[in-house]
Scaffold this active site. Sequence first.
Site, mmCIF file in Angstrom:
data_model
loop_
_atom_site.group_PDB
_atom_site.id
_atom_site.type_symbol
_atom_site.label_atom_id
_atom_site.label_comp_id
_atom_site.label_asym_id
_atom_site.label_seq_id
_atom_site.Cartn_x
_atom_site.Cartn_y
_atom_site.Cartn_z
ATOM 1 N N TYR A 192 -12.366 -7.728 51.622
ATOM 2 C CA TYR A 192 -11.635 -7.923 52.616
ATOM 3 C C TYR A 192 -11.407 -7.458 53.711
ATOM 4 O O TYR A 192 -10.772 -7.599 54.619
ATOM 5 C CB TYR A 192 -10.491 -7.009 51.791
ATOM 6 C CG TYR A 192 -9.814 -7.749 50.608
ATOM 7 C CD1 TYR A 192 -10.167 -8.130 49.836
ATOM 8 C CD2 TYR A 192 -9.198 -6.549 49.405
ATOM 9 C CE1 TYR A 192 -9.696 -8.091 48.395
ATOM 10 C CE2 TYR A 192 -8.493 -6.309 48.797
ATOM 11 C CZ TYR A 192 -8.693 -7.284 47.800
ATOM 12 O OH TYR A 192 -8.392 -8.123 46.455
ATOM 13 N N ASP A 203 -17.421 -7.703 34.689
ATOM 14 C CA ASP A 203 -16.466 -9.075 34.301
ATOM 15 C C ASP A 203 -16.467 -7.583 32.082
ATOM 16 O O ASP A 203 -15.370 -7.962 31.773
ATOM 17 C CB ASP A 203 -17.116 -10.446 34.042
ATOM 18 C CG ASP A 203 -19.015 -9.502 33.803
ATOM 19 O OD1 ASP A 203 -19.215 -9.164 34.382
ATOM 20 O OD2 ASP A 203 -19.730 -11.230 33.257
ATOM 21 N N ASP A 245 -9.095 -3.646 42.605
ATOM 22 C CA ASP A 245 -8.183 -4.319 43.562
ATOM 23 C C ASP A 245 -7.327 -4.428 42.000
ATOM 24 O O ASP A 245 -5.747 -4.312 41.597
ATOM 25 C CB ASP A 245 -8.151 -4.933 44.392
ATOM 26 C CG ASP A 245 -5.991 -5.672 44.668
ATOM 27 O OD1 ASP A 245 -5.763 -5.160 43.870
ATOM 28 O OD2 ASP A 245 -6.679 -6.494 45.334
ATOM 29 N N LYS A 289 -21.282 -5.687 40.299
ATOM 30 C CA LYS A 289 -21.623 -7.014 39.818
ATOM 31 C C LYS A 289 -23.509 -7.369 40.069
ATOM 32 O O LYS A 289 -23.818 -8.312 41.095
ATOM 33 C CB LYS A 289 -20.829 -8.518 40.099
ATOM 34 C CG LYS A 289 -21.590 -10.071 39.181
ATOM 35 C CD LYS A 289 -21.055 -9.887 37.954
ATOM 36 C CE LYS A 289 -21.024 -10.532 37.320
ATOM 37 N NZ LYS A 289 -21.154 -10.980 35.929
ATOM 38 N N ASP A 321 -4.691 -3.225 38.357
ATOM 39 C CA ASP A 321 -3.493 -3.992 38.048
ATOM 40 C C ASP A 321 -3.818 -3.945 36.672
ATOM 41 O O ASP A 321 -2.989 -4.142 35.927
ATOM 42 C CB ASP A 321 -3.761 -4.975 39.072
ATOM 43 C CG ASP A 321 -2.628 -5.249 39.785
ATOM 44 O OD1 ASP A 321 -2.433 -3.724 40.330
ATOM 45 O OD2 ASP A 321 -2.114 -5.607 39.943
#
Length: 356
Positions: free
Chosen positions: A140, A223, A247, A191, A251
């Site tokens: 970001y 994942d 992020d 990852k 959620d």
Amino acid sequence: MTQNIAVLAGDGIGPEIVNEAIKVLNVLKQEGLSIDLHEGLVGGAAYDETGSPLPEATLALAKQADAILLGAVGGYKWESLDISVRPEKGLLGLRSALNLFANLRPAILYPQLADASTLKPDVVAGLDLMIVRELTGGIYFGQPRGIRTLDDGEQQGFNTLIYRESEIERIGRVAFEIARKRGSRVCSVDKANVLECTELWRNVMTRIAADYPDVELTHMYVDNAAMQLVRAPKQFDVMVTTNMFGDILSDCASMLTGSIGMLPSASLDANRKGMYEPIHGSAPDIAGENKANPLATILSAAMMLRYTLGEADRADRIEQAVSRVLDQGLRTADIFSEGMTLVSTSEMGDAVVAAL
């Protein structure tokens, strides 16, 4: 000593939900909590007024404050703006300027809302996990970034995922310290099999774990972590991960609890000064309709009392008041189920005040 709180309501449902949290704080002020509230503009509302999503006056207010209570930013009306002045830049600017690198996102299922979760009650009953998200680095904020035109005339978008060793270590230590006060288990999410940046992430987490022999460290690819959150979420105690992965996963975790409208968050600097906000967005489709769930914002105010203002007992009282209101069967639309009483944003806030 009076502590100063910057109140940044923002856009969409932000002003409505922040207003209910202020009702709760005002009750505590009447009982002796020594705080002063100072309002400022941020996001789309700030852009409309000043041409900037983060005006200098707001940034100065935030820097001078002991803590910040924020509503939400963004909405349809600003989506056509250049990315440099979109409402979300105000939020990112606050996080960066104040060095709020540690984002704490608890996912706790109130037993009264077990039926509101989309998962079977036996899968989520008793859920209590903490996601620790790195907040000021990663993709970001990484440079270079942008959209460019290639030699053949085709456009190409590009972003940079980048972390320094020190950035990984400081967020890792926050996670380990929190785990020591909970179930003493940290799951670091990365990852590392395809991204060198998160290979470094895994190496640093493994190294600092030696300083916390009482805390169990495990690693999980992002994942798989997303799948495991849905399959068996109670296996987790503390999850620590990068800005973007955090992020997304937070959620995902929010729906385990029945609604994203129930989850607060804290964003802290190295001295535990923080910005507190619900994890949901500005919900422009219901803005101004008195329908939004204010409980995540009220619980964010409780986190503010606990982590920055040193008022753990008063934080407990707010959380207990929310639980009592749920016991009464009061529900906003997002958590409503058959047999419960549907209430508005302001009615829910009034009920929490009454429970206090």
